[in-house]
Design a protein around this motif. Structure first.
Motif, PDB file in Angstrom:
ATOM      1  N   GLY A 121       0.812  -1.279  -0.032  1.00  0.00           N
ATOM      2  CA  GLY A 121       0.111   0.247   0.108  1.00  0.00           C
ATOM      3  C   GLY A 121       0.785   1.333  -0.143  1.00  0.00           C
ATOM      4  N   PHE A 122       1.839   1.245   1.102  1.00  0.00           N
ATOM      5  CA  PHE A 122       2.731   2.525   1.020  1.00  0.00           C
ATOM      6  C   PHE A 122       3.463   2.694  -0.237  1.00  0.00           C
ATOM      7  CE2 PHE A 122       6.180   0.567   3.129  1.00  0.00           C
ATOM      8  CZ  PHE A 122       7.386   1.468   2.709  1.00  0.00           C
ATOM      9  N   LYS A 123       4.215   1.375  -0.693  1.00  0.00           N
ATOM     10  CA  LYS A 123       4.867   1.519  -1.896  1.00  0.00           C
ATOM     11  C   LYS A 123       4.331   1.805  -3.152  1.00  0.00           C
ATOM     12  CE  LYS A 123       6.426  -1.965  -4.426  1.00  0.00           C
ATOM     13  NZ  LYS A 123       7.099  -3.028  -4.824  1.00  0.00           N
ATOM     14  N   ALA A 124       3.047   1.766  -3.043  1.00  0.00           N
ATOM     15  CA  ALA A 124       2.126   2.009  -4.252  1.00  0.00           C
ATOM     16  C   ALA A 124       2.245   3.423  -4.563  1.00  0.00           C
ATOM     17  CB  ALA A 124       0.918   1.474  -4.207  1.00  0.00           C
ATOM     18  N   ILE A 125       2.155   4.230  -3.202  1.00  0.00           N
ATOM     19  CA  ILE A 125       1.877   5.783  -3.591  1.00  0.00           C
ATOM     20  C   ILE A 125       3.197   6.304  -3.055  1.00  0.00           C
ATOM     21  CG2 ILE A 125      -0.576   5.695  -2.700  1.00  0.00           C
ATOM     22  CD1 ILE A 125       0.281   6.296   0.089  1.00  0.00           C
ATOM     23  N   LEU A 126       4.294   5.636  -2.910  1.00  0.00           N
ATOM     24  CA  LEU A 126       5.557   6.312  -2.695  1.00  0.00           C
ATOM     25  C   LEU A 126       6.203   7.260  -3.671  1.00  0.00           C
ATOM     26  CD1 LEU A 126       8.079   6.630  -0.613  1.00  0.00           C
ATOM     27  CD2 LEU A 126       8.971   4.445  -1.471  1.00  0.00           C
ATOM     28  N   VAL A 127       6.198   6.615  -4.949  1.00  0.00           N
ATOM     29  CA  VAL A 127       6.941   7.457  -6.069  1.00  0.00           C
ATOM     30  C   VAL A 127       6.238   8.616  -6.240  1.00  0.00           C
ATOM     31  CG1 VAL A 127       5.543   6.220  -7.958  1.00  0.00           C
ATOM     32  CG2 VAL A 127       7.824   7.140  -8.384  1.00  0.00           C
ATOM     33  N   LEU A 128       4.916   8.448  -6.377  1.00  0.00           N
ATOM     34  CA  LEU A 128       4.290   9.998  -6.766  1.00  0.00           C
ATOM     35  C   LEU A 128       4.178  11.013  -5.391  1.00  0.00           C
ATOM     36  CD1 LEU A 128       1.006   9.132  -8.570  1.00  0.00           C
ATOM     37  CD2 LEU A 128       2.894   9.869  -9.497  1.00  0.00           C
ATOM     38  N   TYR A 129       4.310  10.471  -4.207  1.00  0.00           N
ATOM     39  CA  TYR A 129       4.642  11.431  -3.072  1.00  0.00           C
ATOM     40  C   TYR A 129       5.837  12.138  -3.187  1.00  0.00           C
ATOM     41  CZ  TYR A 129       5.922  12.520   1.514  1.00  0.00           C
ATOM     42  OH  TYR A 129       6.320  13.166   2.878  1.00  0.00           O
ATOM     43  N   ILE A 130       6.945  11.338  -3.588  1.00  0.00           N
ATOM     44  CA  ILE A 130       8.222  12.028  -3.732  1.00  0.00           C
ATOM     45  C   ILE A 130       8.167  12.966  -4.971  1.00  0.00           C
ATOM     46  CG2 ILE A 130      10.883  11.621  -3.812  1.00  0.00           C
ATOM     47  CD1 ILE A 130      10.317   9.157  -2.376  1.00  0.00           C
ATOM     48  N   SER A 131       7.642  12.493  -6.132  1.00  0.00           N
ATOM     49  CA  SER A 131       7.678  13.167  -7.300  1.00  0.00           C
ATOM     50  C   SER A 131       6.929  14.497  -7.156  1.00  0.00           C
ATOM     51  CB  SER A 131       7.311  12.615  -8.582  1.00  0.00           C
ATOM     52  OG  SER A 131       7.041  13.085  -9.692  1.00  0.00           O
ATOM     53  N   GLU A 132       5.560  14.494  -6.607  1.00  0.00           N
ATOM     54  CA  GLU A 132       4.472  15.595  -6.522  1.00  0.00           C
ATOM     55  C   GLU A 132       4.756  16.157  -5.258  1.00  0.00           C
ATOM     56  OE1 GLU A 132       1.014  13.653  -7.424  1.00  0.00           O
ATOM     57  OE2 GLU A 132       1.121  13.482  -9.673  1.00  0.00           O
ATOM     58  N   PHE A 141       3.141  14.762   7.177  1.00  0.00           N
ATOM     59  CA  PHE A 141       2.379  15.716   7.742  1.00  0.00           C
ATOM     60  C   PHE A 141       3.054  16.916   8.017  1.00  0.00           C
ATOM     61  CE2 PHE A 141      -0.534  12.094   9.373  1.00  0.00           C
ATOM     62  CZ  PHE A 141      -1.756  12.806   8.946  1.00  0.00           C
ATOM     63  N   LEU A 142       4.566  17.005   7.932  1.00  0.00           N
ATOM     64  CA  LEU A 142       5.079  18.124   8.079  1.00  0.00           C
ATOM     65  C   LEU A 142       4.748  19.366   7.268  1.00  0.00           C
ATOM     66  CD1 LEU A 142       8.781  16.675   8.829  1.00  0.00           C
ATOM     67  CD2 LEU A 142       7.464  17.782  10.439  1.00  0.00           C
ATOM     68  N   PRO A 143       4.834  20.650   7.647  1.00  0.00           N
ATOM     69  CA  PRO A 143       4.629  21.684   6.790  1.00  0.00           C
ATOM     70  C   PRO A 143       5.730  21.889   5.779  1.00  0.00           C
ATOM     71  CG  PRO A 143       5.135  22.374   9.010  1.00  0.00           C
ATOM     72  CD  PRO A 143       4.860  21.043   9.141  1.00  0.00           C
ATOM     73  N   LYS A 144       5.162  22.468   4.458  1.00  0.00           N
ATOM     74  CA  LYS A 144       6.143  22.658   3.465  1.00  0.00           C
ATOM     75  C   LYS A 144       7.052  23.889   3.649  1.00  0.00           C
ATOM     76  CE  LYS A 144       3.808  20.379  -0.262  1.00  0.00           C
ATOM     77  NZ  LYS A 144       3.408  20.518  -1.878  1.00  0.00           N
ATOM     78  N   SER A 145       8.054  24.013   3.333  1.00  0.00           N
ATOM     79  CA  SER A 145       9.118  25.029   3.577  1.00  0.00           C
ATOM     80  C   SER A 145       9.254  25.902   2.097  1.00  0.00           C
ATOM     81  CB  SER A 145      10.633  24.624   4.280  1.00  0.00           C
ATOM     82  OG  SER A 145      11.098  23.729   3.202  1.00  0.00           O
ATOM     83  N   GLY A 146       9.266  27.163   2.384  1.00  0.00           N
ATOM     84  CA  GLY A 146       9.512  27.950   1.241  1.00  0.00           C
ATOM     85  C   GLY A 146       8.320  27.864   0.247  1.00  0.00           C
ATOM     86  N   GLU A 147       8.496  28.237  -1.010  1.00  0.00           N
ATOM     87  CA  GLU A 147       7.428  28.154  -2.116  1.00  0.00           C
ATOM     88  C   GLU A 147       6.884  26.759  -2.237  1.00  0.00           C
ATOM     89  OE1 GLU A 147       6.258  30.945  -3.321  1.00  0.00           O
ATOM     90  OE2 GLU A 147       7.641  32.088  -2.119  1.00  0.00           O
ATOM     91  N   PRO A 148       5.401  26.957  -2.630  1.00  0.00           N
ATOM     92  CA  PRO A 148       4.840  25.466  -2.897  1.00  0.00           C
ATOM     93  C   PRO A 148       5.702  24.468  -3.763  1.00  0.00           C
ATOM     94  CG  PRO A 148       3.362  27.250  -3.040  1.00  0.00           C
ATOM     95  CD  PRO A 148       4.786  27.915  -2.875  1.00  0.00           C
ATOM     96  N   ASP A 149       6.424  25.008  -4.949  1.00  0.00           N
ATOM     97  CA  ASP A 149       7.205  24.175  -5.861  1.00  0.00           C
ATOM     98  C   ASP A 149       8.667  24.298  -5.506  1.00  0.00           C
ATOM     99  OD1 ASP A 149       4.794  24.447  -7.292  1.00  0.00           O
ATOM    100  OD2 ASP A 149       5.459  26.158  -8.632  1.00  0.00           O
ATOM    101  N   ASP A 150       9.023  24.550  -4.427  1.00  0.00           N
ATOM    102  CA  ASP A 150      10.534  24.199  -3.996  1.00  0.00           C
ATOM    103  C   ASP A 150      10.517  22.924  -3.483  1.00  0.00           C
ATOM    104  OD1 ASP A 150      11.050  27.177  -4.494  1.00  0.00           O
ATOM    105  OD2 ASP A 150      10.893  27.445  -2.361  1.00  0.00           O
ATOM    106  N   LYS A 151      11.759  22.456  -3.885  1.00  0.00           N
ATOM    107  CA  LYS A 151      11.836  20.987  -3.068  1.00  0.00           C
ATOM    108  C   LYS A 151      12.128  20.752  -1.628  1.00  0.00           C
ATOM    109  CE  LYS A 151      14.780  19.471  -7.263  1.00  0.00           C
ATOM    110  NZ  LYS A 151      16.085  19.205  -7.922  1.00  0.00           N
ATOM    111  N   GLN A 152      11.433  19.921  -1.265  1.00  0.00           N
ATOM    112  CA  GLN A 152      11.114  19.858   0.243  1.00  0.00           C
ATOM    113  C   GLN A 152      12.360  19.016   0.782  1.00  0.00           C
ATOM    114  OE1 GLN A 152       8.617  21.786   1.816  1.00  0.00           O
ATOM    115  NE2 GLN A 152       8.268  22.345  -0.273  1.00  0.00           N
TER     116      GLN A 152
END
Length: 602
Positions: free
Chosen positions: A85-96, A156-167
């Motif tokens: 389950g978590f492997k299925a959504i992992l690649v898009l989590y890191i990409s998007e 759940f951690l908040p994003k840093s910087g601009e929304p399109d920045d690498k986290q």
């Protein structure tokens, strides 16, 4: 004196007695027939009853298992649900979500798979040592749960910087969680099924076979449900809550497994086979290095290299552990206890492992159905009925479904038909067919990727490709990939198990998992060292270029496989002739009489 009766009266009396006897015999025959009919009908009813009972026994086979064996099946089902389950959504989590692009998401995903398939050998070593299987599984399940919790926290951690920045912070936390998850899932992987089989009596082999069938059914059931459910839920509840489901599942696994600690059967603790093999190989390497320089000094290096070429492995490995350790003063005593039989078994296992060097490339391509093909689906049309948009990672759900369908089809239909056509189905032929079908599946993927790039060049402003480039076009290549897996994976495991010495069978399973890890390491290397540096230069064509690399790699692997299959055939014929000669010598060896035994002994 009594009166003599007339002759005709005697005849009447005799005839009446005969009639009575005949009637008695007929009645006996009739009653016997009635009894036989009743007994036959009773037997038929009993057989029907037995068939019904056997049907329900097979249908609910888990009722025959010990309670703790069913607990272990449930544990495996939940764990596989969480893993896939978590492997299925992992690649898009890191990409998007983390904005690291396609190639970096592939690198992280396959690095996690490397960890998950490298650590089983460590889990086997701990389980076969004084730690034992229970504590190995229980402790590593807790480590697994901690890893899943860390991944959930990163989402759940908040994003840093601009929304399109690498986290970067979220990625760092995710990598820590993936490391613990890979350590946990890999460490328990080789032990759960074995520990479940330990709960069943050794004499009941049929029940043990049924246990393994139910065990692997639970794997496929868990993976099918999770690969369908998690990508859909992710669209509605987000990545954080989606990752929380596997995290809670693993915590439940640890709780269920730990509650029944007192009810499990634990076998006697023995020395770990893994550690024995590592020590023997270590001394074999030391011996090989020593002999290499020794022969080099004596100017016979060309003979050594010739032997190395024809043997595919050092011919002096038999010096390990019963000659070299004796030359060293500070070697522990436990390194001197290995027999020549153990060393010979290790040599044969190394030769089989050498024969299977083409395996990693197969897994390098196969495991990209969870990364490259998901990212490919992201760039395709995803529309469904009533304006529903399908999640691209849902395409992975087709794989376990195809596997469940193809395994019985190949076993019951395809293989018998090929055998009837008088074509000999050897393991090498099945492996070769699997490699060819794998190449075809990636060739189909290359064609679709090429069509996507052509469409993008002609319509650069198009938000989504047209309907004829729908993500369902990936189903044929997934189907071919699953065909390749059925031919290659099942046959490869069977080949490794059958050819390995009895003491090395568990080691060959560990080697198979290490080859899966090595295959994913190839993907990490190609993406990090080849594709990423050229990403800015090639642009969108990088996806076509990436698949082209793996197609070329598969062609080279097929050529390597052809040479190895020829070499392995020569090895098989050589060992078969050697065995025949040794048997002939044994038959011609005279039996010497012993003073204590008149029948004699060899």
């Amino acid at each position: 004196m009594p009166k003599e009766q007339p002759k005709d009266e005697y005849d009447k009396i005799g005839s009446s007695k005969v009639d009575q006897a005949q009637q008695t015999e007929e009645g006996a025959e009739i009653s016997t027939t009635d009894i036989n009919i009743d007994s036959i009908e009773g037997t038929k009813n009993e057989k029907k009853g037995n068939k019904i009972v056997n049907f329900f026994k097979h249908l609910f086979i888990f009722f025959q298992f010990p309670f703790v064996a069913n607990v272990i099946i449930l544990v495996e089902l939940i764990e596989r649900f969480a893993f896939y389950g978590f492997k299925a959504i992992l690649v898009l989590y890191i990409s998007e979500e983390l904005n690291f692009g396609d190639e970096y998401s592939k690198i992280v995903t396959h690095a996690f798979i490397v960890t998950a398939y490298f650590t089983p050998i460590l889990g086997s070593a701990f389980a076969d040592s004084k730690v034992g299987r229970f504590w190995t599984i229980f402790v590593l399940t807790i480590v697994y749960a901690i890893g899943e919790a860390i991944i959930t926290l990163s989402a759940f951690l908040p994003k840093s910087g601009e929304p399109d920045d690498k986290q970067w912070v979220k990625l760092a936390v995710s990598i820590v969680g993936l490391f613990f998850s890979g350590l946990g899932t890999g460490g328990i992987k080789p032990n759960v099924s074995t520990y479940g089989a330990d709960q069943i009596d050794e004499d009941d082999k049929d029940l043990k076979t049924s246990f393994f069938s139910m065990f692997y059914f639970s794997i496929n059931l868990g993976s099918t449900v999770s690969t369908i459910l998690l990508p859909i839920l992710k669209q509605y509840i987000g990545y954080g809550w989606s990752f929380l489901i596997p995290a809670v599942s693993i915590a439940v696994v640890a709780l269920i497994f730990g509650i029944f600690k007192r009810k499990y059967k634990n076998r006697d603790i023995r020395d770990t086979i893994v550690l024995n093999v590592i020590v023997i190989v270590f001394w074999g390497v030391i011996s090989t290095i020593y002999n290499f320089f020794y022969t080099l000094v004596r100017c016979t290096w060309h003979k050594y290299l010739k032997g190395l070429f024809f043997c595919f492995c050092p011919s002096r490995l038999d010096d390990a552990s019963y000659q070299i350790p004796n030359l060293v003063d500070d070697v522990p005593n436990w390194t001197k206890r290995y027999t020549k039989r153990q060393v010979a078994d290790v040599k044969k296992a190394i030769k089989i492992a050498t024969c299977m060097v083409f395996v990693p490339v197969f897994w390098a391509l196969y495991d990209q159905h969870a990364s490259t093909w998901v990212l490919q689906a992201k760039r395709m049309n995803k529309s469904f009925f009533w304006d529903i948009q399908l999640p691209p990672d849902a395409i992975q759900a087709s794989n376990p479904i195809f596997i469940l369908l193809l395994v019985p089809i190949f076993d019951r239909i395809v293989y018998p038909l090929i055998t009837k056509c008088k074509i000999k189905l050897t393991p090498m032929r099945k492996l070769g067919a699997g490699l060819v079908i794998l190449f075809v599946s990636f060739a189909v993927s290359w064609i679709i990727e090429f069509a996507l790039m052509i469409n993008k060049q002609h319509h650069p402003d198009q938000v989504e490709p047209p309907l004829y480039l729908h993500m369902f076009l990936l189903l044929p290549q997934n189907f071919l990939l699953c065909m390749a897996e059925v031919l290659f994976s099942i046959t490869g495991l069977e080949f490794a198990y059958d050819e390995a010495p009895s003491s090395m069978k568990s080691i060959m399973s560990a080697v198979w998992l290490l080859y899966i890890s090595a295959g994913n390491l190839i993907v990490v290397f190609v993406s990090f060292c080849v594709v990423v540096p050229l990403e800015n230069t090639i642009g969108d064509w990088i996806h076509v270029f990436s698949i082209s690399i793996y197609l070329a790699l598969t062609l080279l692997n097929i050529v390597l496989f052809v040479f190895i299959s020829i070499w392995w055939g020569e090895q098989k014929r050589f060992y078969a002739k050697l065995e025949e000669d040794s048997n002939a010598v044994m038959e011609d060896t005279p039996i010497e009489l012993s003073q204590n035994n008149e029948e004699g002994e060899i």
